[in-house]
Each structure stands twice: as C-alpha cells, then as structure tokens.
Scaffold this motif. Structure first.
Motif, PDB file in Angstrom:
ATOM      1  N   ARG A 151     -20.833 -36.697 -63.022  1.00  7.36           N
ATOM      2  CA  ARG A 151     -21.531 -36.442 -61.756  1.00  7.36           C
ATOM      3  C   ARG A 151     -23.044 -36.546 -61.934  1.00  7.36           C
ATOM      4  O   ARG A 151     -23.748 -37.172 -61.151  1.00  7.36           O
ATOM      5  CB  ARG A 151     -21.271 -35.035 -61.296  1.00  7.36           C
ATOM      6  CG  ARG A 151     -20.194 -34.704 -60.363  1.00  7.36           C
ATOM      7  CD  ARG A 151     -19.996 -35.576 -59.200  1.00  7.36           C
ATOM      8  NE  ARG A 151     -18.596 -35.529 -58.862  1.00  7.36           N
ATOM      9  CZ  ARG A 151     -18.020 -34.497 -58.245  1.00  7.36           C
ATOM     10  NH1 ARG A 151     -18.727 -33.482 -57.843  1.00  7.36           N
ATOM     11  NH2 ARG A 151     -16.745 -34.508 -57.996  1.00  7.36           N
ATOM     12  N   ASP A 154     -24.257 -39.975 -62.568  1.00  5.33           N
ATOM     13  CA  ASP A 154     -24.243 -40.723 -61.307  1.00  5.33           C
ATOM     14  C   ASP A 154     -25.531 -40.447 -60.517  1.00  5.33           C
ATOM     15  O   ASP A 154     -26.158 -41.356 -59.969  1.00  5.33           O
ATOM     16  CB  ASP A 154     -23.014 -40.299 -60.497  1.00  5.33           C
ATOM     17  CG  ASP A 154     -22.740 -41.228 -59.329  1.00  5.33           C
ATOM     18  OD1 ASP A 154     -22.906 -42.453 -59.499  1.00  5.33           O
ATOM     19  OD2 ASP A 154     -22.368 -40.736 -58.256  1.00  5.33           O
ATOM     20  N   ARG A 155     -25.909 -39.170 -60.491  1.00  6.85           N
ATOM     21  CA  ARG A 155     -27.142 -38.778 -59.775  1.00  6.85           C
ATOM     22  C   ARG A 155     -28.353 -39.468 -60.404  1.00  6.85           C
ATOM     23  O   ARG A 155     -29.210 -40.003 -59.703  1.00  6.85           O
ATOM     24  CB  ARG A 155     -27.292 -37.254 -59.866  1.00  6.85           C
ATOM     25  CG  ARG A 155     -28.530 -36.709 -59.194  1.00  6.85           C
ATOM     26  CD  ARG A 155     -28.200 -36.323 -57.763  1.00  6.85           C
ATOM     27  NE  ARG A 155     -29.285 -35.571 -57.130  1.00  6.85           N
ATOM     28  CZ  ARG A 155     -30.245 -36.131 -56.416  1.00  6.85           C
ATOM     29  NH1 ARG A 155     -30.297 -37.423 -56.264  1.00  6.85           N
ATOM     30  NH2 ARG A 155     -31.166 -35.391 -55.839  1.00  6.85           N
TER      31      ARG A 155
ATOM     32  N   LEU B 148     -23.244 -45.647 -52.965  1.00  2.37           N
ATOM     33  CA  LEU B 148     -24.018 -44.426 -52.740  1.00  2.37           C
ATOM     34  C   LEU B 148     -23.647 -43.448 -53.835  1.00  2.37           C
ATOM     35  O   LEU B 148     -22.510 -42.993 -53.900  1.00  2.37           O
ATOM     36  CB  LEU B 148     -23.653 -43.804 -51.399  1.00  2.37           C
ATOM     37  CG  LEU B 148     -24.203 -44.436 -50.146  1.00  2.37           C
ATOM     38  CD1 LEU B 148     -23.726 -43.629 -48.945  1.00  2.37           C
ATOM     39  CD2 LEU B 148     -25.720 -44.454 -50.172  1.00  2.37           C
ATOM     40  N   ARG B 149     -24.611 -43.125 -54.652  1.00  2.00           N
ATOM     41  CA  ARG B 149     -24.323 -42.237 -55.770  1.00  2.00           C
ATOM     42  C   ARG B 149     -24.557 -40.787 -55.395  1.00  2.00           C
ATOM     43  O   ARG B 149     -25.147 -40.494 -54.347  1.00  2.00           O
ATOM     44  CB  ARG B 149     -25.188 -42.629 -56.963  1.00  2.00           C
ATOM     45  CG  ARG B 149     -24.849 -44.024 -57.478  1.00  2.00           C
ATOM     46  CD  ARG B 149     -25.664 -44.360 -58.690  1.00  2.00           C
ATOM     47  NE  ARG B 149     -25.400 -45.697 -59.179  1.00  2.00           N
ATOM     48  CZ  ARG B 149     -24.390 -46.028 -59.976  1.00  2.00           C
ATOM     49  NH1 ARG B 149     -23.519 -45.113 -60.351  1.00  2.00           N
ATOM     50  NH2 ARG B 149     -24.235 -47.265 -60.379  1.00  2.00           N
ATOM     51  N   ASN B 150     -24.111 -39.916 -56.294  1.00  2.00           N
ATOM     52  CA  ASN B 150     -24.312 -38.474 -56.173  1.00  2.00           C
ATOM     53  C   ASN B 150     -25.744 -38.166 -55.736  1.00  2.00           C
ATOM     54  O   ASN B 150     -26.692 -38.626 -56.355  1.00  2.00           O
ATOM     55  CB  ASN B 150     -24.020 -37.872 -57.559  1.00  2.00           C
ATOM     56  CG  ASN B 150     -24.158 -36.366 -57.575  1.00  2.00           C
ATOM     57  OD1 ASN B 150     -24.308 -35.728 -56.546  1.00  2.00           O
ATOM     58  ND2 ASN B 150     -24.075 -35.800 -58.761  1.00  2.00           N
ATOM     59  N   GLY B 151     -25.881 -37.398 -54.675  1.00  2.00           N
ATOM     60  CA  GLY B 151     -27.216 -36.981 -54.259  1.00  2.00           C
ATOM     61  C   GLY B 151     -27.853 -37.868 -53.202  1.00  2.00           C
ATOM     62  O   GLY B 151     -28.865 -37.504 -52.629  1.00  2.00           O
ATOM     63  N   ARG B 152     -27.273 -39.043 -52.942  1.00  2.00           N
ATOM     64  CA  ARG B 152     -27.841 -39.921 -51.915  1.00  2.00           C
ATOM     65  C   ARG B 152     -27.228 -39.555 -50.563  1.00  2.00           C
ATOM     66  O   ARG B 152     -26.074 -39.140 -50.487  1.00  2.00           O
ATOM     67  CB  ARG B 152     -27.553 -41.403 -52.220  1.00  2.00           C
ATOM     68  CG  ARG B 152     -27.974 -41.838 -53.586  1.00  2.00           C
ATOM     69  CD  ARG B 152     -29.443 -41.681 -53.839  1.00  2.00           C
ATOM     70  NE  ARG B 152     -30.258 -42.568 -53.025  1.00  2.00           N
ATOM     71  CZ  ARG B 152     -31.589 -42.562 -53.039  1.00  2.00           C
ATOM     72  NH1 ARG B 152     -32.240 -41.700 -53.808  1.00  2.00           N
ATOM     73  NH2 ARG B 152     -32.261 -43.392 -52.300  1.00  2.00           N
TER      74      ARG B 152
END
Lengths: 271, 245
Positions: A151, A154-155, B148-152
């Motif tokens: 995760r 990914d961020r 679209l990744r984590n946080g977007r």
C-alpha cells in the motif's frame, strides 16, 4: 564523470531501505564504480551503522550545508573496498535543517566526482522524503510482500508519478519467503507487480544473515558473498548499470518432486 | 420567509433558494445565485423525485441570475434532468460564462423568441415535423488515463472514467457514473449528490467500499470466482452487482 543519483525509498519503515542502500553501494563499488551514499534520514541516521562506519564520522550532512566544513571533510571512506564513500546524516538535528534545494546544491557538488550517488530516504512522505527525492534522477522503491508495505509503495509511486520530472521508478521486493508464497501465505512477486504495475528491479529472498550482517556493520555483500541475498543485491546493482540480468528463480529449491508435480499439472498438490 | 412548501399550484417552493413557476414553455426554475451549486441541484433533483410523475416530459427553463457555471456543470444538471424525463430547454443568466456554456450545449439563452410566439394569436397550425438533430448530446465527465494509486483522488461533477486500475486507498467521487476500465480496488462513490440511477462499472469490481447516492456497501470477503466485468447499481433498495455486458 557525472553521477547518476538514485534515491532509495519505501513509504513504510522497516522494509529494508537502508540495508538495500548499503548493499547496492557495496555491489556497485565492487563492479568498479565510484559510489557515494548519502543518509537523508536526518535525526534518525543508521546507514553508517549498517555499513560499519559510525565510529569514523567527524562531520555530517548538516555541517556541510551550514558551512561548518567542506564536502570532502564530511565524507567517510570505506576502507574495505575502493571508491565507496558515505556522507552521514546529522543525528542531533531534525529534517527541517535541510531543504530540497540544499540537497540539490549538495549533490551538484558531488556529481562530477562519482558515478553513482545513492540516497537513503527516510520513511514517510513528508519533508525528509521530499529532500531525498529532490536531486534524484531515478527512484528505487523497496517493499515487502505484505499488504501494508505494498500500500505504502503504491502511495510513493503515485507521488513520484505525479512529480513533473517524471522520474523513472523501479521496485525491489525484499524479504520474500518462497515457502510461504508456495503455501499461499505470502503475496507472490506476481501479486505485488500486479498491484503496483512498475518495473521490477529485483527480488531479495529472506536471509537471516542480513540481520547478523547489519548488526556487525558488515554488509552481506562484503562478508557473505555467496548467500542468495548477496547474489540478488549484486544482480540488482548490475541491472542499475543497465546490464540485462535475468531474475533468479527463487522457487528452484522446490526439488524434484515439485518439478515433477508441475510437469503433471498438479502443482497445488505438491508438498 | 415562507415556510409553506406549496404556495399555489403553479408556484412550488422548497425554500427561497429554488422557485418553480409554471410558464407557457413549461416550467421556470429559478435558482438563487448564492449557495453551493451541487447542493442546490441535489435539492432540485430531490424535489423532482418527490413529485412522482408530475415532471415527466416537462420542459424546464433555468433562471440562474449572475451565477458563473462551466459547461460540465450545466451538462451535469442536464443529464440529471434527462434521467428524470425532464428536458432542459433554456438557461437564462446574467453571467457571460454561463451564457457561453449554455451556447456550447446548444441550449437557448433567452425565452424572448418564445414569448413572441406566446403573444401571437393562436392559429391552428399544421404540425411541423421537428427538425432532425443528428447530434448525439453526450454528458460531461472526466477521463483519467492512468492507474490511480493509493492516496490519489478524482472528483467529477459529471461522470468519471478511469482507464487503468483504481488501487486500494484511491478515491473516486462522481455525481454521475463511474466506469473503470481496469481493476477497481479503491473507494468509489457514484451519484454523489443523490442520483440513485448512477452506476459503477469495472472490469474487476472489488472496491474497498462502494457508494451510490446514499447507499453503501463493501465487497464480499471471498472472491474466488474468476474476475469478470461487473456493474453495480441500486436495485430493490440496495446495491447489487451484475455482469457488465
């Protein structure tokens, strides 16, 4: 000479950024490259500990930036291997002592003298990460095959992609346990790549000797060169230089029974 | 302040921010120039929905005063009205921007031509065939051509189309539909201002959380079966997923 600046980052802490930085630095230096690694984790430095250079630090990165010494005075040379240097972080300050522009100025001063500058980024996505990212030409993201680490990776990749410089990013998956993957108890390399869809730079198998090596301050690539993790790090270093090196098949230790089972199409029933 | 919801048959009011009046060309909806556009349109839709079939087939003219609206905001309300069988006829505005947005949508910016018609003596006219409009009037949305990744996050006043995955930790909010040409693992909210006809489609539908209008659901725990394209919508008072074909 103009150095390529590679920032090693992860988002989540404890996935092996510092270990990867130290071992990639050693591996690149072993390939005859001139390498300096910079610990950008101001206030929580430990790259020097993992590399076994802690007791030789006189000045640090913040001393250079604030003009108390010049770059050359702050650099610590590794005596075990030619052309490997460390620029340590300050331990008594915090991240705000350094700005992204400071990092760019600093690395601009180093570029002509090195082939590789490796920057060990702190965990997180805040100030320290931005400092580490600012001078980068490319980014290596380290993750573990576990959901939380993926995760965060990914961020981080999302933040790198959103950066207008469009820095190339690639992935190291650290601490893979082939047995657990086989049992379905751990994310496989394919699972991770499936989620992150990013270039895979290499896979490091779990190796208890890494911990021993870190504690001793002797990177595994110096001391235990034939271990699977050492080979994996060396291969990653070669890939960083642009060489095509095939991935090691971590599953090859499955033995003859497993291979037979695979041939007969019953891999799930294999021991 | 008039607290009564209905003043007379031709003049329906929720509060004083939205006023409905019967006119010759159908209905005149006056929306006050202050207040958040999405809230006001949401309230208008709620009002229309609460009146059953009363608005079916109605022609509506919006009077918006000096409010600045962009094309997608107008096309958004046009879509929402169309879903309820209501046709947007004209937009009356004092704002240059709104007038230009209205023109771009091919809508009338004034009623005066119609008022002239209104004033003419009623002559039994030969029914004229309506002019053929070969243009398909689409609706507005945003298109994202990347994962679209984590946080977007993505917010759209219209639809949202993502060509790529929506990873866990990413958030997509749209007033209209959400279409994901990829794997949907993040959080998604379609019909975010109350449109219960909105849908969510994905090649692989496994969102952390899925919302449509005021409904909310999570993916089933065990998804052993082969991934297939699915469409989620509100049916029988809950969100259901069916094969997307």
């Amino acid at each position: 000479m103009s150095a390529r600046i590679v920032t090693i980052t992860s988002g989540k802490g404890g996935v092996g950024k510092t270990t990867a930085t130290a071992n990639l630095a050693v591996s690149l230096a072993s390939l005859g490259k001139k390498v300096i690694c910079i610990d950008a984790d101001i206030g929580l430095r430990n790259l020097d500990v993992v590399m076994g250079l802690e007791n030789r630090i006189v000045y640090d990165l913040v001393d250079v930036i604030e003009g108390r010494c010049n770059l050359r005075q702050a650099m610590v040379k590794d005596r075990r291997i030619p052309d490997l240097y460390l620029l340590p972080a300050a331990q008594t300050r915090d991240k705000t002592a350094v700005s992204p522009d400071d990092m760019i100025t600093l690395t601009d001063g180093l570029r002509p003298d090195y082939e590789y500058i490796l920057i060990d980024s702190p965990a997180g996505i805040e100030w320290g990460f931005r400092n580490a990212l600012a001078p980068a030409d490319e980014v290596v993201v380290v993750t573990n095959p576990e959901v939380a680490a993926v995760r965060d990776a990914d961020r981080i990749i999302g933040l790198i992609e959103a950066d207008e410089r469009r820095l190339p990013a690639s992935l190291i998956i650290n601490r893979v346990k082939p047995d657990m993957v086989r049992q379905g108890d751990m994310l496989s390399v394919d699972d991770v790549i499936d989620i992150l869809s990013v270039r895979l730079l290499g896979v490091i198998p779990e190796d208890e000797y890494i911990l021993i090596a870190s504690n001793k301050g002797v990177p595994i690539t110096l001391d235990h060169q034939n271990s699977p993790a050492s080979t994996a790090f060396r291969n990653i270093a070669r890939r960083l230089t642009g060489e095509q090196v095939p991935l090691i098949n971590l599953d090859s230790r499955g033995g003859i029974l497993r291979r037979l089972a695979r041939i007969f199409g019953a891999s799930k029933a294999a021991p | 302040m008039d607290s009564q919801p209905y003043r007379d048959a031709d003049d329906v009011t929720m509060d004083d921010s939205i006023t409905l009046k019967g006119i010759k060309q159908g209905l005149l909806v006056t929306i006050k120039p202050d207040g958040k556009w999405s809230d006001l349109t949401g309230r208008l839709m709620t009002l229309i929905d609460s009146q059953g079939d009363f608005f079916q087939g109605a022609q509506v003219t919006l009077a918006l005063g000096p409010r600045d609206l962009r094309g997608h905001e107008l096309s958004g309300i046009q879509t929402q009205l169309a879903r309820r069988g209501v046709m947007l006829l004209a937009v009356l505005s004092d704002s240059e921007r709104t007038i230009s947005s209205t023109r771009k949508l091919g809508l009338q910016t004034a009623l005066d031509t119609l008022i002239v018609e209104e004033a003419e003596p009623i002559v039994p006219e030969a029914p004229k065939p309506p002019p053929i409009d070969s243009e398909e009037h689409g609706t507005h949305g945003v298109l994202i051509k990347r994962t679209l990744r984590n946080g977007r996050t993505v917010h759209s006043d219209g639809h949202a189309v993502i060509i790529g995955d929506v990873n866990a930790g990413a958030v997509v909010v749209a007033h209209g539909d959400v279409i994901v040409w990829g794997r949907l693992r993040g959080t998604v909210h379609a019909g975010a201002n109350g449109d219960e006809a909105a849908v969510v489609c994905a090649l692989y539908l496994a969102p952390t959380q899925l919302r449509i209008a005021g409904y909310i659901t999570i993916s089933p725990e065990d998804r052993r079966r082969k991934p297939r394209p699915e469409k989620a919508m509100i049916r029988n008072g809950r969100i259901e997923a069916v094969a997307w074909e």
